[in-house]
Scaffold this motif. Structure first.
Motif, mmCIF file in Angstrom:
data_model
loop_
_atom_site.group_PDB
_atom_site.id
_atom_site.type_symbol
_atom_site.label_atom_id
_atom_site.label_comp_id
_atom_site.label_asym_id
_atom_site.label_seq_id
_atom_site.Cartn_x
_atom_site.Cartn_y
_atom_site.Cartn_z
ATOM 1 N N TYR A 1 0.978 -1.377 -0.107
ATOM 2 C CA TYR A 1 -0.145 -0.227 -0.133
ATOM 3 C C TYR A 1 1.094 1.175 -0.037
ATOM 4 N N ALA A 2 2.018 0.327 0.706
ATOM 5 C CA ALA A 2 2.818 2.276 -0.169
ATOM 6 C C ALA A 2 3.422 2.188 -1.019
ATOM 7 N N HIS A 3 2.674 2.120 -1.825
ATOM 8 C CA HIS A 3 3.001 2.395 -3.420
ATOM 9 C C HIS A 3 1.926 3.385 -4.373
ATOM 10 N N PRO A 4 2.179 4.176 -4.617
ATOM 11 C CA PRO A 4 1.233 5.285 -4.514
ATOM 12 C C PRO A 4 -0.291 4.436 -6.102
ATOM 13 N N ALA A 5 0.384 3.603 -6.844
ATOM 14 C CA ALA A 5 -0.434 2.833 -7.723
ATOM 15 C C ALA A 5 -1.659 1.976 -7.108
ATOM 16 N N VAL A 6 -0.808 1.181 -6.024
ATOM 17 C CA VAL A 6 -1.512 0.589 -5.006
ATOM 18 C C VAL A 6 -3.317 1.170 -5.104
ATOM 19 N N ALA A 7 -3.802 0.663 -5.805
ATOM 20 C CA ALA A 7 -5.430 0.351 -4.777
ATOM 21 C C ALA A 7 -5.682 -0.377 -3.541
ATOM 22 N N GLU A 8 -5.594 -1.678 -3.663
ATOM 23 C CA GLU A 8 -6.274 -2.503 -3.002
ATOM 24 C C GLU A 8 -5.184 -3.748 -2.944
ATOM 25 N N ALA A 9 -5.013 -4.341 -1.527
ATOM 26 C CA ALA A 9 -3.983 -5.646 -1.706
ATOM 27 C C ALA A 9 -4.286 -6.351 -1.109
ATOM 28 N N ALA A 10 -4.134 -7.959 -1.299
ATOM 29 C CA ALA A 10 -3.772 -8.583 -0.345
ATOM 30 C C ALA A 10 -2.942 -9.257 -0.628
ATOM 31 N N VAL A 11 -2.557 -10.481 0.909
ATOM 32 C CA VAL A 11 -1.015 -11.134 1.463
ATOM 33 C C VAL A 11 -1.906 -12.673 1.682
ATOM 34 N N PHE A 12 -1.372 -13.704 0.424
ATOM 35 C CA PHE A 12 -1.198 -15.051 1.684
ATOM 36 C C PHE A 12 -0.422 -16.567 1.345
ATOM 37 N N GLU B 1 5.623 -23.081 2.489
ATOM 38 C CA GLU B 1 4.972 -21.633 2.220
ATOM 39 C C GLU B 1 6.058 -20.969 1.280
ATOM 40 N N VAL B 2 5.209 -20.202 0.407
ATOM 41 C CA VAL B 2 5.866 -18.686 0.427
ATOM 42 C C VAL B 2 4.590 -17.804 -0.201
ATOM 43 N N PRO B 3 5.427 -16.369 -0.203
ATOM 44 C CA PRO B 3 4.539 -15.394 -0.319
ATOM 45 C C PRO B 3 3.597 -15.202 -1.503
ATOM 46 N N GLY B 4 2.459 -15.093 -1.541
ATOM 47 C CA GLY B 4 1.541 -15.060 -3.022
ATOM 48 C C GLY B 4 0.903 -13.541 -2.847
ATOM 49 N N ALA B 5 0.903 -12.147 -3.431
ATOM 50 C CA ALA B 5 -0.262 -11.854 -3.738
ATOM 51 C C ALA B 5 -1.086 -11.194 -4.539
ATOM 52 N N VAL B 6 -1.988 -10.341 -4.168
ATOM 53 C CA VAL B 6 -3.167 -10.191 -5.421
ATOM 54 C C VAL B 6 -3.575 -8.478 -5.418
ATOM 55 N N VAL B 7 -3.059 -7.433 -6.551
ATOM 56 C CA VAL B 7 -2.948 -6.595 -6.415
ATOM 57 C C VAL B 7 -4.051 -5.869 -7.114
ATOM 58 N N HIS B 8 -4.908 -4.677 -6.247
ATOM 59 C CA HIS B 8 -5.486 -3.809 -7.281
ATOM 60 C C HIS B 8 -4.818 -2.545 -8.141
ATOM 61 N N LEU B 9 -4.544 -2.546 -9.105
ATOM 62 C CA LEU B 9 -3.817 -0.684 -9.330
ATOM 63 C C LEU B 9 -4.889 0.610 -9.156
ATOM 64 N N ARG B 10 -4.676 1.497 -9.114
ATOM 65 C CA ARG B 10 -5.488 2.414 -9.587
ATOM 66 C C ARG B 10 -6.050 3.010 -10.772
ATOM 67 N N ALA B 11 -6.578 3.830 -11.103
ATOM 68 C CA ALA B 11 -7.522 3.799 -11.759
ATOM 69 C C ALA B 11 -6.659 4.364 -12.833
ATOM 70 N N GLY B 12 -5.701 4.356 -14.146
ATOM 71 C CA GLY B 12 -5.246 4.848 -15.202
ATOM 72 C C GLY B 12 -3.630 4.418 -14.778
ATOM 73 N N LEU B 13 -2.915 3.390 -13.769
ATOM 74 C CA LEU B 13 -1.927 3.568 -13.105
ATOM 75 C C LEU B 13 -1.585 1.782 -13.867
#
Length: 569
Positions: A480-491, A500-512
């Protein structure tokens, strides 16, 4: 049904801890409860070091490359460090002194010296980046930081840290490596070292919980020493049984130091227990399976412990037969579950060495439960019984009440070895314990009819990567510290080597626009490499949410774990 080994172990522990026994037990009053202790244990860590370094004075203690140091030499160096910390650096009892170094003889001597000077040995994760180091140092207000060159460089990059840092070259010889700390202390008489009480603070280790915030878990001297003696009781029990069976030890015990010393497993059952056992500690600078096998053969290592991946790499290495590993009696693991098939293969293929597993946490000084040899083979998916005589394990409901045998709930551990508090976090400390004094582990499990503990899930949002805990919320905060990231989930994603290893799904801000590699490079600057997700999916739409408007991580985990799973053959 109780096994023959269970019966023999219980009888041996009873004899060892009986009045007049080698490890005679007693009780102490703490927080309004009567708790068992090993009464013959030294009351503080400095007295523990002094007693066993004298008892084993001329034996080899540390082996690091070509350097070989006796118990007496290590204790003498630690005494000089303690004196210098007081005389030259102004350390007084209760000061937090950070160690930010890779494993080395100087790390161990500095740890001893800090405690002998009355300081609190504060173990900073050597894999952390500058942001993580800064947060931990400020969290506990370190008075002084001792660092090797790579960590010192990271600390120098922190603006306004305002804590003195002493950089040490941690390569041999030992006294040369310690020179920046020793200063002028060698030119005169050493100051008198402080007398300490069992309840005085000793160590701070850092733990990440479901909040993602790094908390300093503070233990007193008695808790750490009793933790050592809990492991010592199990070791002496198995040694006594082996001797009765006609297999007494014929050489000095020896073990590889495969885990980083800022981890509780490396600190308590490996490094600290070695003092009492007169055990040789062989340092391996960085995990390498070929170097590990070479050292096992060269140093006649008798006991191996690491994360499950390490023993599995030895088991499956194509060159294993080239090395004589016959001195190893046990291949232990901790920090993460070992797959059932690995347990059976170690027993069948490692030439007589037996598998074992332990279960404990930073907050319990690694003490909890253990599963040994034939019992482990009989119940390979169990982490074993509570470690006698110090540990009680209970299964708890959401309110902290004990559940009946067989019921699933949160695992609670009560013992004198438990930590005392999260540094200056009274609310977090209260939440960590039930009114009856059980530490709430955040792991979900049950006890079978024989008292064996089975861990089935975690209540905390934690990924265990090869024994290293990763708080999902911490990685999400970094995303979330990245200005382009709107939503994030880590699992967590399943991994055949690391569990186990970390994975993530990210939704970016519009237009970025960003790529997976862009985000991974951004994270690598702010968090330790082991926390960076190995896969990052970029979701074109907003992440699914629950009725509470929280992100639906259960659905996300199921969806993306399925995407990451290999195609069936």
């Amino acid at each position: 049904m109780r096994t023959v080994l269970d019966e023999r172990m219980d009888a041996t522990v009873n004899a060892l801890t009986a009045p007049g026994g080698m490890l005679a037990a007693g009780t102490v009053e703490q927080d309004g409860r009567t708790l068992p202790v090993i009464a013959v244990a030294p009351p503080t860590l400095p007295l523990y070091f002094a007693h066993y370094c004298q008892e084993h004075a001329d034996k080899t203690f540390l082996v690091a490359g070509d350097e070989r140091l006796t118990f007496a030499a290590v204790y003498a160096a630690a005494t000089e460090v303690a004196g210098a910390l007081i005389a030259d650096h102004g350390i007084v009892p209760g000061d937090r002194v950070g160690i930010a170094m890779r494993n080395s003889p100087s790390w161990i001597v500095l740890y001893m010296g800090i405690l002998m000077a009355g300081g609190i040995a504060t173990l900073l994760n050597g894999w952390w980046q500058a942001d993580e180091l800064e947060a931990a140092i400020r969290e506990v207000d370190c008075r002084l930081i001792l660092a090797d060159p790579p960590r010192a460089a990271r600390l120098a990059a922190i603006p306004g840290l305002a804590r003195p840092v002493i950089a040490l070259d941690d390569t041999p010889p030992l006294l040369a490596a310690l020179a920046p700390v020793l200063g002028t202390s060698g030119s005169g008489a050493l100051p008198t070292l402080p007398a300490l009480a069992p309840t005085d603070p000793a160590t701070i280790l850092f733990t990440s919980g479901s909040t993602g915030l790094s908390k300093g878990a503070l233990s007193d001297h008695r808790g750490v020493v009793q933790g050592v003696f809990s492991f010592l009781t199990q070791a002496v029990t198995m040694l006594s049984i082996a001797t009765a069976d006609g297999n007494p030890p014929t050489s000095q015990p020896a073990t590889l130091l495969t885990l980083p010393l800022f981890h509780v497993t490396a600190q308590v059952p490996v490094m600290l227990q070695s003092f009492a056992m007169g055990r040789k500690l062989v340092l391996i600078p960085k995990w390498n399976v070929l170097e590990a096998m070479r050292l096992i053969e060269a140093e006649q290592v008798t006991y191996f412990i690491g994360v499950p991946l390490m023993s599995f790499e030895i088991l499956t290495h194509p060159d294993r037969a080239r090395y004589d590993l016959s001195t190893v009696t046990d291949f232990g693991c901790g920090g993460a579950p070992r797959p059932v098939e690995h347990v059976r293969r170690i027993d069948a293929e490692m030439g007589g060495a037996a598998p074992l597993i332990g279960y404990g946490l930073t907050e319990t000084n690694a003490v909890g439960a253990g599963n040994w040899r034939t019992n482990y083979l009989a119940k390979p998916d169990s982490t074993g019984r509570a470690s006698r005589p110090l540990v009680e394990i209970a299964i708890l409901d959401d309110d902290g009440a004990e559940l009946p045998q067989g019921a699933r709930g949160e695992i609670g551990i009560r013992s004198i070895c438990n930590f005392r508090e999260y540094w200056q976090r009274p609310e977090a400390t209260r939440a960590a314990f039930t009114p009856h004094g059980f530490f709430r582990t955040g792991d979900i499990g049950y006890l079978d009819e024989d008292g064996y503990l089975f861990i089935v899930d975690r209540s905390k949002d934690i990924i265990i990567r090869g024994g290293e805990n990763i708080a999902c919320l911490e990685v999400e905060a970094a995303l979330y510290a990245h200005p382009a990231v709107a939503e994030a989930a880590v699992f967590g994603l399943a991994d055949p080597r690391l569990g186990e290893v970390p994975g993530a799904v990210v939704h970016l801000r519009a237009g970025l626009a960003l790529t997976e590699a862009d985000l991974q490079a951004f994270l690598a600057v702010h968090i330790a490499a082991f926390k960076v997700p190995v896969r990052i999916w970029l979701a074109p739409v907003a992440l699914p949410r629950l009725g509470t408007e929280k992100i639906d991580k259960v659905t996300i985990r199921a969806t993306y774990r399925a995407l990451a799973a290999p195609e069936p053959a």
